[in-house]
Motif scaffolding. Structure first.
Motif, PDB file in Angstrom:
ATOM      1  N   LEU A  28       0.840  -1.203   0.000  1.00  0.00           N
ATOM      2  CA  LEU A  28       0.000   0.000   0.000  1.00  0.00           C
ATOM      3  C   LEU A  28       0.872   1.249   0.000  1.00  0.00           C
ATOM      4  CD1 LEU A  28      -2.893  -0.893   2.497  1.00  0.00           C
ATOM      5  CD2 LEU A  28      -3.133  -0.341   0.068  1.00  0.00           C
ATOM      6  N   GLY A  29       1.930   1.217   0.825  1.00  0.00           N
ATOM      7  CA  GLY A  29       2.851   2.352   0.851  1.00  0.00           C
ATOM      8  C   GLY A  29       3.505   2.580  -0.494  1.00  0.00           C
ATOM      9  N   GLU A  30       3.914   1.499  -1.125  1.00  0.00           N
ATOM     10  CA  GLU A  30       4.523   1.577  -2.453  1.00  0.00           C
ATOM     11  C   GLU A  30       3.531   2.105  -3.483  1.00  0.00           C
ATOM     12  OE1 GLU A  30       6.287  -1.492  -5.857  1.00  0.00           O
ATOM     13  OE2 GLU A  30       5.581  -2.260  -3.933  1.00  0.00           O
ATOM     14  N   MET A  31       2.288   1.619  -3.430  1.00  0.00           N
ATOM     15  CA  MET A  31       1.269   2.013  -4.408  1.00  0.00           C
ATOM     16  C   MET A  31       0.977   3.504  -4.354  1.00  0.00           C
ATOM     17  SD  MET A  31      -1.619  -0.981  -4.711  1.00  0.00           S
ATOM     18  CE  MET A  31      -2.073  -1.072  -2.996  1.00  0.00           C
ATOM     19  N   VAL A  32       1.090   4.080  -3.167  1.00  0.00           N
ATOM     20  CA  VAL A  32       0.795   5.506  -3.016  1.00  0.00           C
ATOM     21  C   VAL A  32       2.027   6.361  -3.296  1.00  0.00           C
ATOM     22  CG1 VAL A  32       0.051   7.294  -1.394  1.00  0.00           C
ATOM     23  CG2 VAL A  32      -1.059   5.056  -1.361  1.00  0.00           C
ATOM     24  N   ALA A  33       3.181   5.946  -2.753  1.00  0.00           N
ATOM     25  CA  ALA A  33       4.372   6.795  -2.823  1.00  0.00           C
ATOM     26  C   ALA A  33       4.981   6.873  -4.216  1.00  0.00           C
ATOM     27  CB  ALA A  33       5.420   6.289  -1.824  1.00  0.00           C
ATOM     28  N   PHE A  34       5.135   5.744  -4.898  1.00  0.00           N
ATOM     29  CA  PHE A  34       5.865   5.747  -6.162  1.00  0.00           C
ATOM     30  C   PHE A  34       5.157   6.500  -7.289  1.00  0.00           C
ATOM     31  CE2 PHE A  34       8.490   2.080  -4.574  1.00  0.00           C
ATOM     32  CZ  PHE A  34       9.694   2.759  -4.653  1.00  0.00           C
ATOM     33  N   PRO A  35       3.864   6.256  -7.571  1.00  0.00           N
ATOM     34  CA  PRO A  35       3.230   6.980  -8.681  1.00  0.00           C
ATOM     35  C   PRO A  35       3.223   8.490  -8.480  1.00  0.00           C
ATOM     36  CG  PRO A  35       1.903   5.096  -8.046  1.00  0.00           C
ATOM     37  CD  PRO A  35       2.951   5.246  -6.993  1.00  0.00           C
ATOM     38  N   PHE A  36       2.916   8.929  -7.247  1.00  0.00           N
ATOM     39  CA  PHE A  36       2.859  10.375  -7.002  1.00  0.00           C
ATOM     40  C   PHE A  36       4.254  10.980  -6.909  1.00  0.00           C
ATOM     41  CE2 PHE A  36      -1.459   9.181  -5.713  1.00  0.00           C
ATOM     42  CZ  PHE A  36      -2.178  10.155  -6.393  1.00  0.00           C
ATOM     43  N   GLY A  37       5.241  10.187  -6.456  1.00  0.00           N
ATOM     44  CA  GLY A  37       6.621  10.657  -6.482  1.00  0.00           C
ATOM     45  C   GLY A  37       7.109  10.818  -7.912  1.00  0.00           C
ATOM     46  N   ASN A  38       6.796   9.832  -8.770  1.00  0.00           N
ATOM     47  CA  ASN A  38       7.125   9.922 -10.202  1.00  0.00           C
ATOM     48  C   ASN A  38       6.474  11.148 -10.833  1.00  0.00           C
ATOM     49  OD1 ASN A  38       6.996   6.324 -10.928  1.00  0.00           O
ATOM     50  ND2 ASN A  38       8.590   7.560 -10.038  1.00  0.00           N
ATOM     51  N   ALA A  39       5.191  11.331 -10.547  1.00  0.00           N
ATOM     52  CA  ALA A  39       4.433  12.430 -11.156  1.00  0.00           C
ATOM     53  C   ALA A  39       4.986  13.783 -10.716  1.00  0.00           C
ATOM     54  CB  ALA A  39       2.957  12.312 -10.783  1.00  0.00           C
ATOM     55  N   PHE A  40       5.337  13.908  -9.439  1.00  0.00           N
ATOM     56  CA  PHE A  40       5.918  15.157  -8.955  1.00  0.00           C
ATOM     57  C   PHE A  40       7.229  15.454  -9.676  1.00  0.00           C
ATOM     58  CE2 PHE A  40       8.930  17.373  -6.197  1.00  0.00           C
ATOM     59  CZ  PHE A  40       8.229  18.554  -5.948  1.00  0.00           C
ATOM     60  N   ALA A  41       8.080  14.425  -9.835  1.00  0.00           N
ATOM     61  CA  ALA A  41       9.362  14.611 -10.514  1.00  0.00           C
ATOM     62  C   ALA A  41       9.165  15.044 -11.966  1.00  0.00           C
ATOM     63  CB  ALA A  41      10.183  13.318 -10.447  1.00  0.00           C
ATOM     64  N   LEU A  42       8.199  14.430 -12.661  1.00  0.00           N
ATOM     65  CA  LEU A  42       7.924  14.813 -14.054  1.00  0.00           C
ATOM     66  C   LEU A  42       7.411  16.250 -14.148  1.00  0.00           C
ATOM     67  CD1 LEU A  42       6.313  11.669 -15.744  1.00  0.00           C
ATOM     68  CD2 LEU A  42       8.389  12.868 -16.456  1.00  0.00           C
ATOM     69  N   ASP A  43       6.532  16.627 -13.225  1.00  0.00           N
ATOM     70  CA  ASP A  43       6.033  18.004 -13.214  1.00  0.00           C
ATOM     71  C   ASP A  43       7.171  18.991 -12.985  1.00  0.00           C
ATOM     72  OD1 ASP A  43       3.451  17.220 -13.674  1.00  0.00           O
ATOM     73  OD2 ASP A  43       2.794  17.391 -11.589  1.00  0.00           O
TER      74      ASP A  43
END
Length: 404
Positions: A319-334
């Protein structure tokens, strides 16, 4: 039930054809990635290396990952993401097949350094490709979809890998890994060649771009993310040893437990991300939540010797991975839109390479010197520090919005 199924399938709507092909290539590649989760077991059981030697081999793995991420980011800006990904896939396939014949300590160190450097060249290039192939409003879901493909492959990989080890031995893993990488490269040539792919969102070249390493908020975010990676990589090095040595699980059971991670992501991550995107939580807020959950998964290992806690801990960590990685990726791309995307995403990938450099080795050395329980306490403290740093990032972002 029908409503849940419709919600699940609706979470995939609007993604471009190129993103679907990129996901298939990733799935083929990751389905063959059977060596990595069993690497610590292969090195100790098959090659009879000590825990200290395994730790240093994992460090060479991380150093190769660091170099590959830097080189991949640089080359993505210079020759384009397509060539970088294709070269990486084909050469990684050949390298996986070759490395099974390396058996001495130093040859394994050098071999994995080169192998992972080549493999991880593709990481920043994949992020840039994903940004190009997806519409701006779909980027977080596109990232999540690629992660779904990774974890679907990863859920099948360890389960099949355990069977391969039991039937023909560890060498079979290297052949499967190598062949699937080459197949993924061939699929890419047929589907995502620049003449065939319709790019949705070309990279915007900004005037006076900000250097990624001079973006203070971004660097602090990456430090926190490296700490998250530091504790997360334990699930692929020290945790499998804990399963085997303390709970006496077989390789097949370990493979199934690791496969649970991928299965949960396959069924729940896309709907979860689609739901969280509709809430008022910021991307950094979601990353903080994921960090906290992963820390809790280690805390559970200290609570009881009951074997069932291994399943509960894996669920919470997932659950931690599912939340942290996609939004961390998205923040970095932004954030990468302030400069050149390849350089930004290269630095992003390098933060996880640092986790590989220090995470595996530190975990092995801690276990060897202080035991499993004290190692888990250390991981919980790292989780607390990373969460604190992300709160600082969140405050700085709020000040940026206010002043901007």
């Amino acid at each position: 039930m029908l409503k849940l199924l419709l919600h699940y399938f609706n979470s995939f709507s609007g993604l471009s054809k190129e993103v679907w092909w990129l996901a298939l290539i990733t799935l083929i590649n990751r389905a063959g990635a059977m060596v990595i989760p069993f690497l610590s077991l292969y090195l100790t059981d098959d090659l009879n290396f000590s825990l200290q030697q395994v730790g240093w081999i994992m460090t060479s793995y991380g150093l190769g990952s660091f170099l590959g991420a830097w080189l991949g980011g640089k080359l993505s800006d210079q020759i384009g993401y397509y060539k970088v990904i294709l070269i990486s896939l084909l050469l990684t396939g050949v390298s996986f097949i070759a490395i099974q014949y390396f058996t001495s300590f130093w040859s394994i160190c050098v071999g994995f350094f080169v192998l992972i450097a080549i493999a991880d060249m593709a990481r920043p290039a994949f992020f840039v490709a994903l940004s190009a192939y997806s519409k701006p409003e779909n980027k977080t879901r596109s990232l999540t979809f690629i992660r779904l493909a990774i974890n679907l492959g990863f859920s099948a990989g360890p389960a099949i890998g355990g069977l391969i080890i039991a039937s023909i031995g560890y060498y079979g893993l290297f052949w499967v890994d190598g062949i699937t990488c080459i197949i993924a490269g061939l699929v890419m040539i047929q589907t995502l060649h620049p003449k065939k792919a319709k790019i949705q969102d070309k990279e915007v070249i900004v005037e006076n771009p900000v250097s990624a390493h001079k973006d203070g908020v971004y660097v602090l975010f990456l430090i926190a993310l490296a700490l998250f990676g530091f504790i997360f990589v334990q699930y692929f090095s020290t945790i499998p040893l804990y399963y085997k040595e303390i709970h006496q699980l077989s390789e097949q059971k370990i493979g199934l437990l690791l496969a649970l991670n991928g299965a949960l992501i396959f069924f729940f991550e896309m709907p979860l991300i689609a739901y969280l995107e509709k809430t008022k939580l910021s991307k950094i807020g979601n990353v903080i939540g994921g960090f906290v959950l992963t820390g809790i998964s280690f805390l559970l290992l200290l609570v009881t010797p009951w074997a069932g806690v291994l399943v509960i801990g894996m669920i919470i960590a997932t659950l931690g991975e599912m939340v942290a990685f996609p939004f961390g990726n998205a923040f970095a791309l932004d954030r990468s839109k302030k400069g050149r995307q390849g350089a930004y995403m290269g630095l992003y990938s390098m933060s996880f390479s640092l986790a590989h450099i220090f995470g595996h080795n530190s975990g092995m050395q801690f276990i060897n010197n202080f035991g499993f329980e004290n190692t888990w306490v250390f991981m919980i403290l790292i989780a607390a520090l990373g969460t604190f740093l992300l709160h600082i990032v969140k405050q700085k972002l709020n000040r940026e919005k206010t002043s901007g």
